[in-house]
Design a protein around this motif. Sequence first.
Motif, PDB file in Angstrom:
ATOM      1  N   UNK A  40       0.861  -1.171   0.000  1.00 15.61           N
ATOM      2  CA  UNK A  40       0.000   0.000   0.000  1.00 15.61           C
ATOM      3  C   UNK A  40       0.894   1.217   0.000  1.00 15.61           C
ATOM      4  N   UNK A  41       0.446   2.278  -0.666  1.00 14.03           N
ATOM      5  CA  UNK A  41       1.340   3.411  -0.787  1.00 14.03           C
ATOM      6  C   UNK A  41       0.525   4.687  -0.899  1.00 14.03           C
ATOM      7  N   UNK A  42       0.621   5.656  -0.004  1.00 13.04           N
ATOM      8  CA  UNK A  42       1.102   5.453   1.340  1.00 13.04           C
ATOM      9  C   UNK A  42      -0.024   4.935   2.231  1.00 13.04           C
ATOM     10  N   UNK A  43       0.192   4.479   3.451  1.00 17.00           N
ATOM     11  CA  UNK A  43       1.486   4.221   4.031  1.00 17.00           C
ATOM     12  C   UNK A  43       2.022   2.873   3.554  1.00 17.00           C
ATOM     13  N   UNK A 210      -6.369  -6.509   3.417  1.00 18.12           N
ATOM     14  CA  UNK A 210      -5.387  -6.156   4.448  1.00 18.12           C
ATOM     15  C   UNK A 210      -5.436  -7.096   5.647  1.00 18.12           C
ATOM     16  N   UNK A 211      -4.246  -7.425   6.140  1.00 19.29           N
ATOM     17  CA  UNK A 211      -4.124  -8.158   7.411  1.00 19.29           C
ATOM     18  C   UNK A 211      -2.772  -7.825   8.022  1.00 19.29           C
ATOM     19  N   UNK A 212      -2.630  -8.117   9.299  1.00 20.42           N
ATOM     20  CA  UNK A 212      -1.374  -7.783   9.987  1.00 20.42           C
ATOM     21  C   UNK A 212      -0.300  -8.810   9.669  1.00 20.42           C
ATOM     22  N   UNK A 236      -4.318  -0.063  11.385  1.00 21.50           N
ATOM     23  CA  UNK A 236      -3.729   0.403  10.122  1.00 21.50           C
ATOM     24  C   UNK A 236      -4.537  -0.153   8.943  1.00 21.50           C
ATOM     25  N   UNK A 237      -5.037  -1.369   9.084  1.00 21.37           N
ATOM     26  CA  UNK A 237      -5.889  -1.952   8.035  1.00 21.37           C
ATOM     27  C   UNK A 237      -7.155  -1.115   7.852  1.00 21.37           C
ATOM     28  N   UNK A 242     -10.402   2.702   4.647  1.00 19.70           N
ATOM     29  CA  UNK A 242     -11.019   4.025   4.538  1.00 19.70           C
ATOM     30  C   UNK A 242     -10.454   4.807   3.356  1.00 19.70           C
ATOM     31  N   UNK A 243      -9.209   4.539   3.034  1.00 22.14           N
ATOM     32  CA  UNK A 243      -8.564   5.241   1.914  1.00 22.14           C
ATOM     33  C   UNK A 243      -8.770   4.522   0.577  1.00 22.14           C
ATOM     34  N   UNK A 244      -9.568   3.463   0.593  1.00 18.25           N
ATOM     35  CA  UNK A 244      -9.805   2.652  -0.610  1.00 18.25           C
ATOM     36  C   UNK A 244      -8.524   2.035  -1.169  1.00 18.25           C
ATOM     37  N   UNK A 245      -7.547   1.844  -0.327  1.00 22.33           N
ATOM     38  CA  UNK A 245      -6.318   1.185  -0.803  1.00 22.33           C
ATOM     39  C   UNK A 245      -6.458  -0.335  -0.777  1.00 22.33           C
ATOM     40  N   UNK A 246      -7.420  -0.827  -0.012  1.00 27.60           N
ATOM     41  CA  UNK A 246      -7.763  -2.248  -0.024  1.00 27.60           C
ATOM     42  C   UNK A 246      -9.279  -2.344  -0.107  1.00 27.60           C
ATOM     43  N   UNK A 247      -9.789  -3.504  -0.542  1.00 27.15           N
ATOM     44  CA  UNK A 247     -11.251  -3.634  -0.628  1.00 27.15           C
ATOM     45  C   UNK A 247     -11.832  -4.277   0.623  1.00 27.15           C
TER      46      UNK A 247
END
Length: 330
Positions: A40-43, A210-212, A236-237, A242-247
């Motif tokens: 993911x970018x960023x972060x 996303x996962x840790x 962080x996930x 919220x930023x739509x970087x992951x679904x």
Amino acid sequence: MRNRYRPGRLLAGTIATMLALGLAGCGTGEPSLPDNAAQADPPRPVGMQDPAVIPTGPAAASGSCNPRASLRPSGALPPPGQMPSGTAMARIAQRGRLVVGVDQNSYNFGFRDPLTGQLTGFDIDIARQVARGIFGDPGRIQFRAISSADRIKVVQDGTVDMVVRTMTMNCERWEQVSFSTEYFTAGQRILVTRGSAAKTIQDLHGKKVCAAAGSTSIRKIAEEGTVPVSVVNWTDCLVLLQQNQVVAVSTDDSILAGLAAQDPNTVVVGPRFSDEPYGVAISKESPELVRFVNGVLAKIRSDGTWGRLYGRWLTSLGPAPSPPVARYRD
Ligand code: GLU
């Protein structure tokens, strides 16, 4: 008041964490990613250079042991303040405090109460019960906030006496640490933005999830054919979602419920697709401490404390079930 939820405060804390992570990431080398993993970018997700991020290997297949079975308590618990000499409990008593690795980012399990700044939650209270057993005082405890990926290391190197941190007991981990008996049962599900068409893990095939790092969850989503995006902390996930970087975010339903509570625009969907029994992780060199903790857990299961703690923290997951049954391997 203690349990009152302050979404704005928690999210502000999350964003501060993300900023800190971004800065911390500058000093590390460029992580190498598994073929099917995305950054993911960023972060930037961190820790992908660490093999613990998405563990592989024979232990991933896990019919080799009963991961729920732990060591039987040896007789009655010694009274607080009277730990048998030569034991890990006596050394902890001598030190004057129990040192426990916990989460500070999982709402209802291990998180900072925004009003008091204190670590609080179900896992924190389980740890306090062990301190009560050794000292007669649940306050004789020092918490070390650790990530999912650091749990095994801090137990093995003696940084902490134990880890109480939404930690799944499985056969691979049993080779590295010992576990107490099961004190909570979770299962993996998914969290999506409200209105998302995705309802099951199959719907997320080929998509960023996303996962840790270092969690059973990230291995599972990789196996299920998603594009895993790893971060340090579960909150962080939520930010990546919220930023739509992951679904989606995927982990234990217990943790997802805490994320959903922090953002009403998200929802936990679909059935459980894994079994995640939680145990307290303890060094393999201290079987007497494992037996002692199991004595404490047996006591809190039977005297109503477990149910009271569930009622304090976890009623958003539904009415209190019976505590998980203790299973023993000897
Ligand atoms: N229970 C899972 C695990 O132990 C996920 C939770 C976590 O990483 O905090 O890996």
